[in-house]
Design a protein around this motif. Structure first.
Motif, PDB file in Angstrom:
ATOM      1  N   SER A  48      -4.358   0.317  -2.924  1.00  0.00           N
ATOM      2  CA  SER A  48      -5.477   0.653  -2.640  1.00  0.00           C
ATOM      3  C   SER A  48      -6.530  -0.456  -2.800  1.00  0.00           C
ATOM      4  CB  SER A  48      -5.755   2.018  -3.323  1.00  0.00           C
ATOM      5  OG  SER A  48      -5.811   1.694  -4.710  1.00  0.00           O
TER       6      SER A  48
ATOM      7  N   ILE B 245       0.348   2.092  -3.040  1.00  0.00           N
ATOM      8  CA  ILE B 245       0.672   3.280  -2.228  1.00  0.00           C
ATOM      9  C   ILE B 245       1.984   3.293  -1.721  1.00  0.00           C
ATOM     10  CG2 ILE B 245      -0.067   4.120   0.183  1.00  0.00           C
ATOM     11  CD1 ILE B 245      -2.804   2.453  -0.281  1.00  0.00           C
TER      12      ILE B 245
ATOM     13  N   LEU C 127      -5.786   4.755   5.616  1.00  0.00           N
ATOM     14  CA  LEU C 127      -5.818   3.544   4.677  1.00  0.00           C
ATOM     15  C   LEU C 127      -5.402   2.672   5.486  1.00  0.00           C
ATOM     16  CD1 LEU C 127      -3.554   5.242   1.831  1.00  0.00           C
ATOM     17  CD2 LEU C 127      -6.114   4.540   1.750  1.00  0.00           C
TER      18      LEU C 127
ATOM     19  N   CYS D 139      -6.844  -0.755   2.023  1.00  0.00           N
ATOM     20  CA  CYS D 139      -5.807  -0.968   1.270  1.00  0.00           C
ATOM     21  C   CYS D 139      -5.597  -2.594   1.498  1.00  0.00           C
ATOM     22  CB  CYS D 139      -4.360  -0.154   1.740  1.00  0.00           C
ATOM     23  SG  CYS D 139      -4.040  -0.663   3.241  1.00  0.00           S
TER      24      CYS D 139
END
Length: 562
Positions: free
Chosen positions: A45, A306, A54, A30
């Motif tokens: 992302s 996200i 992430l 990310c």
């Protein structure tokens, strides 16, 4: 060409990313990006990660009560206040944020510079914006909270922060209430409930109870609690709903704290990620870390935001704590309460107060929108909850219980039994009071060998008076609620018209436009005003719908001789 605002945001972000790297934060799948003035920064992302991890943040970077108490500057000054119960764990973190914002050479500056300068929660509303909320629970709650925070600032915060700054060698910085308000808002909009192993919270295991409870981790006391609606208490309830600890520990302790990096995830009802704690390092390779885990079954689209879920919260709570609302929020609710002081004016108030105390009465209730799906007018509502259980489940096996005929509407009654039994007690007539007392005397004896249980008291009250008095009182409370909501801002249709005048969310600005259309309405309204109208419109809608339910059930109750 990038605007001046975008260039400033890019410079802050670059410094923050370097700060994260120095503090061993790993952005694995990310990036953090600027989303504009209204939304601030968000997490997006960047590349596919096979394990779904992430972002990884060492918990040593989190701002927690332990960190504050161990801080060489603020810790010694706060420890005695904390141990004597003068302040709670939340106060410690708010004080820390405020102090670090004012310190000239704070190591937290790259992080603090990334945070909003102002907020959309109601504590930051102008007087004119706050008037948009008049008649709602949130209006009174905000007034009370402003006074409480100002008093706390004057009594404890201002002098302490000035003293700490002088100890730090800063003789010039001026302390003001807005710094405290800012720190309070940062905490309430960004803090997470972190499940940690006890060995991490208490690194030196000691036998005596005092040392083990030196941190007031589960304190329900908060300088941000409000009496009207208990909004922050409902944030406390989320402790039991957040993800568990990844790893094997003997005991978990819940600690509130801020986790730089993860706290830039924005809210969405359909969250695409969750956060978890990795105590052993088996998942992330980083022991004692918090990580962001993809909840998607398929790989992320590149540059997709996200989001995480802040929990199932109504607009009242979202606006008060976080400063935003959700149009047509499925988790909306209405709060109805019977004022305690009003009981003093009802007949036989002393006897009724005793009954209320004996049955652990609820003086307020939350009516979630989803309850309407089980009522007489369920159009437009959906729910999977099994709420269709009537009072038959609550009847006990006493000689006099079950004699009152169960009403036909029992399985469609949307109002909580706990609140109805409170209203039954308040509405009781003299003969009904006598009858309920006789029922209870039969159970415990005239000598009062034992105290009746709360279930026994509730059953006796139900047998003595049924529902009609309670439903009439409930109808009156809801009707008053509708009148209060509409008194200053008109009906739900008036709010709909105002929102339509704003055209769409793109025309919601930080500041009110002075340009008006032919009707005299502003072409652009402030985001705070828009949020207020969305919230109060939802309150009016729910008040009307629940009033309709109460009126219908009241008629049924009266026709059945309840």
């Amino acid at each position: 060409m990038a605007s001046e605002e975008e260039e400033a945001a890019a410079a802050k972000l670059e410094r923050f990313l370097q700060w994260l790297q120095v503090n061993k934060v790993e952005l694995r799948g990310c990036n953090i990006k600027y989303c504009g003035q209204n939304k601030g920064f968000g997490v997006f992302s960047s590349n596919d990660v096979s394990d779904g991890v992430l972002l990884v943040v060492p918990l040593d970077l989190a701002i927690t009560p332990m960190r504050v108490l161990q801080d060489p500057l603020i810790g010694p000054e706060c420890r005695s206040m904390f141990e004597e119960g003068e302040v709670d764990d939340r106060f410690l973190m708010i004080l820390f944020l405020m102090l670090e914002r004012l310190r000239n050479n704070s190591s937290w500056k790259p992080y603090l510079d990334m945070l909003p300068k102002t907020f959309g929660n109601t504590l930051w509303f102008t007087d004119d914006e706050l008037l948009e909320l008049k008649g709602t629970t949130l209006y009174r709650a905000t007034e009370l909270q402003r006074k409480k925070l100002l008093s706390l600032y004057e009594d404890k915060v201002k002098g302490l922060v000035q003293k700490l700054l002088i100890l730090d060698g800063d003789l010039e910085s001026e302390v003001c209430f807005e710094d405290f308000l800012w720190a309070n808002s940062v905490f309430w909009t960004r803090a997470l409930n972190i499940p940690l192993p006890r060995s991490y919270v208490f690194p030196q295991v000691q036998e005596d109870q005092d040392s083990q409870s030196s941190l007031n981790i589960d304190s329900g006391v908060s300088h941000s609690d409000i009496s009207a609606g208990d909004l922050t208490e409902r944030k406390d309830e989320e402790r039991s709903k957040v993800p568990g600890v990844d790893g094997q520990f003997n005991e978990t302790v819940w600690v509130e704290g801020l986790v730089p990096g993860i706290d830039f995830c924005n809210h969405d009802l359909k969250a695409v990620a969750t956060w978890e704690v990795d105590g052993t390092g088996m998942t992330t390779g980083v022991p004692h870390s918090m990580y962001l885990l993809s909840a998607e079954k398929t790989p992320f689209q590149m540059e997709k935001e996200i989001t995480i879920s802040y929990g199932n919260k109504g607009n009242e709570e979202l606006l008060y704590l976080y400063g935003f609302v959700i149009d047509n929020n499925p988790d909306e609710y209405l709060m109805v309460h019977y004022p305690v002081e009003a009981i003093q004016n009802v007949p036989f108030s002393d006897s009724k107060m005793q009954l209320l105390e004996a049955q652990k009465a609820e003086m307020r209730c939350l009516l979630p929108k989803r309850l309407l799906a089980h009522g007489f007018f369920p159009a437009g509502t959906t729910s999977n909850d099994d709420n269709g259980k009537g009072k038959a489940d609550k009847i006990c096996s006493f000689s006099w219980s079950g004699q009152r005929r169960m009403p036909s509407y029992a399985n469609k009654l949307v109002f909580p039994e706990e609140f109805l039994t409170t209203l039954r007690t308040i509405a009781m007539q003299e003969d009904e009071l006598f009858k309920a007392s006789s029922f209870l005397e039969e159970l415990v004896g005239s000598e009062g060998v034992r105290q009746p249980t709360d279930t026994e008291v509730r059953t006796a009250v139900w047998e003595a008076c049924g529902d009609s008095g309670a439903l009439q009182l409930l109808f009156d409370l809801l009707q008053t609620k509708v009148m209060n909501l509409e008194e200053n801002s008109g009906t739900e249709d008036c709010d709909t018209e105002l929102l339509e005048k704003a055209q769409d969310v793109k025309n919601i600005e930080q500041c009110e436009s002075k340009d008006t259309d032919e009707s005299g309405h502003y072409k652009f309204m402030s985001r705070n005003r828009w949020s207020s109208i969305v919230y109060r419109k939802g309150q009016k809608q729910l008040a009307r719908l629940f009033l309709k339910e109460a009126e219908h059930v009241l008629h049924l109750s009266l026709s059945e001789g309840e």
